[in-house]
Design a protein around this motif. Sequence first.
Motif, short mmCIF file in Angstrom:
data_model
loop_
_atom_site.label_atom_id
_atom_site.label_comp_id
_atom_site.label_asym_id
_atom_site.label_seq_id
_atom_site.Cartn_x
_atom_site.Cartn_y
_atom_site.Cartn_z
N ASN A 1 0.90 -0.91 0.00
CA ASN A 1 -0.37 0.05 -0.28
C ASN A 1 1.34 1.01 0.32
OD1 ASN A 1 0.50 0.57 2.87
ND2 ASN A 1 -0.81 -0.68 3.70
N HIS A 2 0.23 2.59 0.85
CA HIS A 2 0.94 3.72 0.48
C HIS A 2 2.18 4.00 1.22
CE1 HIS A 2 -2.24 4.36 3.61
NE2 HIS A 2 -1.42 5.77 4.17
N ASP A 3 2.06 3.31 2.58
CA ASP A 3 3.18 2.74 3.19
C ASP A 3 4.09 1.70 2.96
OD1 ASP A 3 1.57 4.63 4.83
OD2 ASP A 3 0.93 3.29 5.68
N GLN A 4 3.93 0.83 1.77
CA GLN A 4 4.91 0.02 2.31
C GLN A 4 5.58 -0.73 0.81
OE1 GLN A 4 4.87 -2.66 4.37
NE2 GLN A 4 3.64 -1.62 5.82
N PRO A 5 7.28 -0.94 0.99
CA PRO A 5 7.29 -1.18 -0.51
C PRO A 5 6.71 -1.82 -1.13
CG PRO A 5 8.92 -2.33 1.35
CD PRO A 5 7.62 -2.06 1.90
N ARG A 6 7.09 -2.45 -2.48
CA ARG A 6 6.30 -3.03 -3.73
C ARG A 6 6.13 -4.11 -3.80
NH1 ARG A 6 2.93 0.24 -6.90
NH2 ARG A 6 3.23 2.48 -7.18
N LEU A 7 5.39 -5.10 -3.42
CA LEU A 7 5.19 -6.60 -3.28
C LEU A 7 6.45 -6.78 -4.80
CD1 LEU A 7 3.51 -8.10 -5.85
CD2 LEU A 7 1.44 -6.66 -4.56
N VAL A 8 7.17 -7.05 -5.50
CA VAL A 8 7.32 -7.08 -6.91
C VAL A 8 8.30 -7.12 -6.52
CG1 VAL A 8 7.72 -5.24 -8.53
CG2 VAL A 8 7.54 -8.01 -8.53
N SER A 9 9.36 -6.30 -5.97
CA SER A 9 10.18 -6.17 -6.02
C SER A 9 10.15 -6.68 -4.23
CB SER A 9 10.51 -4.00 -5.25
OG SER A 9 10.36 -3.25 -5.56
N ARG A 10 9.64 -6.78 -3.05
CA ARG A 10 10.01 -7.38 -1.60
C ARG A 10 9.55 -8.54 -1.61
NH1 ARG A 10 5.94 -5.26 3.46
NH2 ARG A 10 7.19 -5.47 4.92
N PHE A 11 8.95 -9.00 -2.36
CA PHE A 11 8.44 -10.65 -1.96
C PHE A 11 9.07 -11.30 -3.15
CE2 PHE A 11 5.92 -8.05 0.88
CZ PHE A 11 5.83 -9.18 1.81
N GLY A 12 9.03 -10.46 -4.51
CA GLY A 12 9.39 -11.13 -6.39
C GLY A 12 10.79 -11.13 -6.39
N ASN A 13 10.63 -10.54 -7.75
CA ASN A 13 12.48 -10.16 -8.31
C ASN A 13 11.86 -10.05 -9.10
OD1 ASN A 13 14.36 -10.59 -10.15
ND2 ASN A 13 14.90 -12.75 -9.59
N ASP A 14 11.70 -7.93 -8.83
CA ASP A 14 11.66 -7.20 -9.76
C ASP A 14 12.39 -7.18 -11.14
OD1 ASP A 14 14.11 -5.81 -8.52
OD2 ASP A 14 12.99 -4.43 -7.78
N ALA A 15 14.27 -7.94 -11.19
CA ALA A 15 15.24 -7.91 -11.92
C ALA A 15 14.31 -8.49 -13.24
CB ALA A 15 16.49 -7.55 -11.59
N SER A 16 15.09 -9.52 -12.65
CA SER A 16 14.40 -11.13 -13.46
C SER A 16 13.31 -11.86 -14.45
CB SER A 16 15.95 -12.19 -13.28
OG SER A 16 16.86 -11.80 -12.61
N TRP A 17 12.33 -11.27 -13.09
CA TRP A 17 11.51 -12.10 -13.30
C TRP A 17 10.72 -10.94 -13.40
CZ3 TRP A 17 11.94 -16.57 -15.34
CH2 TRP A 17 13.34 -17.50 -16.27
#
Length: 552
Positions: A325-341
């Motif tokens: 949400n507006h207080d939290q990091p982006r989910l794809v960067s925090r829980f996923g792999n925003d570089a390769s996947w």
Amino acid sequence: AEAAPWWTTAVVYQVYPRSFADSNGDGIGDLGGVRGKLDYLAELGVDAIWLSPVYPSPQHDNGYDIRDYQDIDPVFGSLAEFDLLLAEAHERGIKIVMDLVVNHTSDEHPWFVESRSSIDNPKRDWYWWRQPGAAGAEPNGWGSAFSGPAWTLDETTGEYYLHLFAKQQPDLNWENPEVRQAVYTMMNWWLDRGVDGFRMDVINFIAKQVELVSGPAAATDGGSPMGAQIHDYLQEMHRAVFAGRTGEHLTVGEMPGVSIDDAVLFTDAARGEVDMIFQFEHVSLDQGTHKFDPLPRSLVPLKRSLARWQDGLAATGWNSLYLNNHDQPRLVSRFGNDASWRYESATLWALVLHLHRGTPYIYQGEEIGMTNVKFDSIEHYRDIESLNHYREAVEQFDQSPASVLAGVHAMGRDNARTPMQWDGSANAGFSTGTPWLAVNPNYPAINAAADQASARSVFAFYQRLIALRHNDEVVALGAFELIEPDHEQLYAFTRSLNGQTLLVLANVSDEPLTVQGAWLPDDISGAELLLGNYPGDGAAALRPWEARLYRL
Ligand code: TEU
Ligand code: CA
């Protein structure tokens, strides 16, 4: 049996207006901008918008510091503009849920201006004023969520006032019945105007145990200062505001630090408190000594936590579902792999989250896989929490600027607040002026237009998830069961209702994962693949970040 409430089949979209769309080129998103994107939201298929605060505010905390509860800040528009937005949203079948920030006001709210003016002012008791403690110190040891003590000495009268957040956000004293009535009157005014409900900011903090709790604990760190009267206040609010109304409303209480047992009480429909809450357990697991000190993430505690909440609210109450949400990091960067996947991991988490039992919340930009940002200097950041933390850590605690900046990169709230990336034009199509917070430099590649034109569209994936929740009663109401809780790579669960079963299999890693084991239902070979984030109907191994939804 009674029909399930409307929000059991609904998906809510959070708009952070400042960062959504700017209609007049001043660099700040506004209500005109939201209106201009209603067709986009209708195409996505969401049922309601939760609008972060748009009330008049000095904007120390981007509108979570309110100066007037019954108007619109000119930076966002006007009441007339708001009415237009509400009407145009309703025409499209989209509800509007307002942010209700009543744990505190702005220090510029007339109530506080009066309250601080003298000890015998009639509004003195609307806030938490206390004499200095021993040796002139703060009345208790609570810390503010935005660094420093939660008490500030006011020279006018020589007393301290309480602020669990910034010193510009003094806490209202809910023990005073006049405060409570004023809030209920204001809520009724908005509902009479046609709004569809409220997201209630830190609502469990309105009841506090100021005299009981002392010691150096930060009131908002991990725990909560919650006092026992909270249930009385929420029930009173329900009676005064919602009980006599017909129509479809939504109440969702933001409640840091509450337990599952608390949540059952808050969301038990028979008690008349709130429809659902935002809990924080699953977004606190990767926090070390404090928020900006992230721990390595691991799957097992995360899925076990969410499963405990699923189980805990299965019989009574209801979950809300969110990963950012507006207080939290982006989910794809925090829980996923925003570089390769990026596409794969964004859609994996979308599928996993939306297949839980509860009401899913999408935060703007999540539906196109927007990522965290790494500005190279603190100068580029705007969030009061990050800026206060940086100053305190560097100046008071002598930490290296680079290490503090790394914490802000990982956990800072501006990750979520960079402007919405609409297209590849200047400023990502967010504004023709200079954005109040710089656009993420990855916008030429990651933007709504590019995503929607792609065969691997995150947006299209969300559309399908939303349609499933609308149309499939197993998705909406089915019982949840976690499979292989200790598997470190696999996130798997079933949902079942009336003899039907759905199975989710997700490979939360960069490596392939062979699908086998006693846990795998026998009938998977003939099962129908309802949705997946790879082409084809399923190799024997789950590919990196592959997620599949089967009907068994
Ligand atoms: O947030 C409350 C809250 O406890 C945290 O999520 C907070 O944002 C902070 O990051 C703690 O580390 C709510 C709002 O969502 C937030 O935007 C406001 O700043 C805050 O209340 C005060 O109104
Ligand atoms: Ca604007």
